[in-house]
Write an enzyme that holds these catalytic residues in place. Structure first.
Site, PDB file in Angstrom:
ATOM      1  CG  HIS A 112     -41.178-112.817 117.310  1.00  0.00           C
ATOM      2  ND1 HIS A 112     -42.420-113.150 116.727  1.00  0.00           N
ATOM      3  CD2 HIS A 112     -40.190-112.834 116.379  1.00  0.00           C
ATOM      4  CE1 HIS A 112     -42.109-113.338 115.347  1.00  0.00           C
ATOM      5  NE2 HIS A 112     -40.876-113.113 115.316  1.00  0.00           N
ATOM      6  CD  GLU A 113     -36.647-111.702 116.450  1.00  0.00           C
ATOM      7  OE1 GLU A 113     -35.805-113.042 115.818  1.00  0.00           O
ATOM      8  OE2 GLU A 113     -37.218-111.159 116.005  1.00  0.00           O
TER       9      GLU A 113
ATOM     10  CG  HIS B  66     -38.193-117.186 115.599  1.00  0.00           C
ATOM     11  ND1 HIS B  66     -38.848-117.810 114.374  1.00  0.00           N
ATOM     12  CD2 HIS B  66     -38.485-115.615 115.125  1.00  0.00           C
ATOM     13  CE1 HIS B  66     -39.948-116.951 114.195  1.00  0.00           C
ATOM     14  NE2 HIS B  66     -39.377-115.599 114.405  1.00  0.00           N
TER      15      HIS B  66
ATOM     16  CD  GLU C 167     -41.305-114.402 111.526  1.00  0.00           C
ATOM     17  OE1 GLU C 167     -41.776-113.645 112.479  1.00  0.00           O
ATOM     18  OE2 GLU C 167     -40.511-115.054 111.239  1.00  0.00           O
TER      19      GLU C 167
END
Length: 303
Positions: A168-169, A172, A231
């Site tokens: 997920h990070e 980004h 997100e």
């Protein structure tokens, strides 16, 4: 009497009347024209998803900004950085697998979905640190510099769930959400200044009310939904990265269930920068079939 034949009280009344004037619409029209030009001239296609996004800076600038921020963060965490032992080795291995899987996952999704620009993978500078902290958190700065706080490990419980967090990070960074936020912040600042000039003829109380209404509209109608979209997009791409790196994507469900149990009271979703835990779990469940296809296509072992 003044030289123009009116007394001082009349002059003050006239000034007050001018101060309580209306909106300077021409200011808003000019600002809207510039904002439209800026928006259209800086649009590009997001990697993996093909979503049209507003980005003004380059990946090289992302790397430079991220590196400076990374150095500042690590300098403030001296004594808390864990460099040896099983945990840093595990975190580095997960990061390497996720980054290595990235181009393969992107190519597979582009082939199957027909969307998504090519990520300039060679321009990112990846690195990961482990920070001893009770924070259940991790981050990846623009350009590829990452950190994992040890407080996330008891929540993740296993490598598969930790891969979902780190994926997920990383998402980004490769989706360039930081650069996109900077561009949108510039739009917001220009719009705010223009609104201030456009309402400058109003009396102070009325101007304050109008500016407050504009600020609330921008926050709840634009900024917060925009952040939640980031997100959710990172959740999707991160899940695909974890699956493509041969981690079990199903562990992401348990992760968010545990996050919800330990996070305490949260504001309603429309007031938050993040989707609710329930929304995230529903989204992940809806994407799980695609994640399993990615895993089956890129991983040799049978599950």
């Amino acid at each position: 009497m003044t030289p123009y034949g009116s007394n001082s009280n009349e002059s003050r009344m006239m000034a007050g009347t001018r101060r309580s004037g209306g909106m300077r619409w021409w200011v808003l029209i000019l600002a809207a024209g510039y904002l439209g030009y800026y928006y259209l001239s800086n649009r590009q296609e997001a990697s993996f998803t093909g979503r049209k996004q507003l980005v003004e800076t380059t990946v090289e600038q992302d790397v430079a900004l991220g590196l400076q921020a990374y150095r500042d963060i690590l300098s403030g965490e001296r004594g808390n950085i864990v460099t040896e032992g099983e945990t840093p080795e595990m975190v580095r291995d997960i990061a390497q697998r996720l980054v290595a899987a990235g181009p393969k996952v992107e190519a597979l999704l582009k082939q199957s979905n027909g969307v998504g620009a090519d990520t300039p993978w060679d321009q990112f500078e990846w690195a990961v640190s482990v920070i001893e902290s009770d924070q259940a958190n991790a981050f990846c700065l623009p350009g590829g510099k990452m950190a994992v706080y040890t407080g996330i490990l008891p929540v993740a419980q296993n490598q598969d769930a930790l891969a979902a967090v780190m994926g997920h990070e990383i998402a980004h960074a490769i989706l360039r959400h930081g650069a996109e936020r900077m561009a949108h912040q510039k739009l917001t600042q220009i719009g705010t200044v223009a609104a201030g000039v456009a309402t400058s003829d109003m009396d102070p109380q009325r101007q304050q009310m109008v500016m407050a209404a504009i600020g609330a509209g921008a926050k709840f109608g634009y900024m917060l939904p925009f952040s939640r979209e980031h997100e959710s997009e990172a959740d999707y791409v991160g899940l695909m990265l974890a699956a493509g790196a041969c981690f079990d994507p199903n562990e992401s469900i348990g992760l968010w269930e545990r996050m919800g149990a330990t996070g305490g009271q949260r504001p309603p979703e429309f007031m938050s920068t993040h989707p609710s835990g329930e929304t995230r779990i529903q989204n992940l469940q809806s994407w799980m079939a695609d994640a399993e296809k990615v895993r089956a296509a890129l991983c040799e072992q049978t599950f």
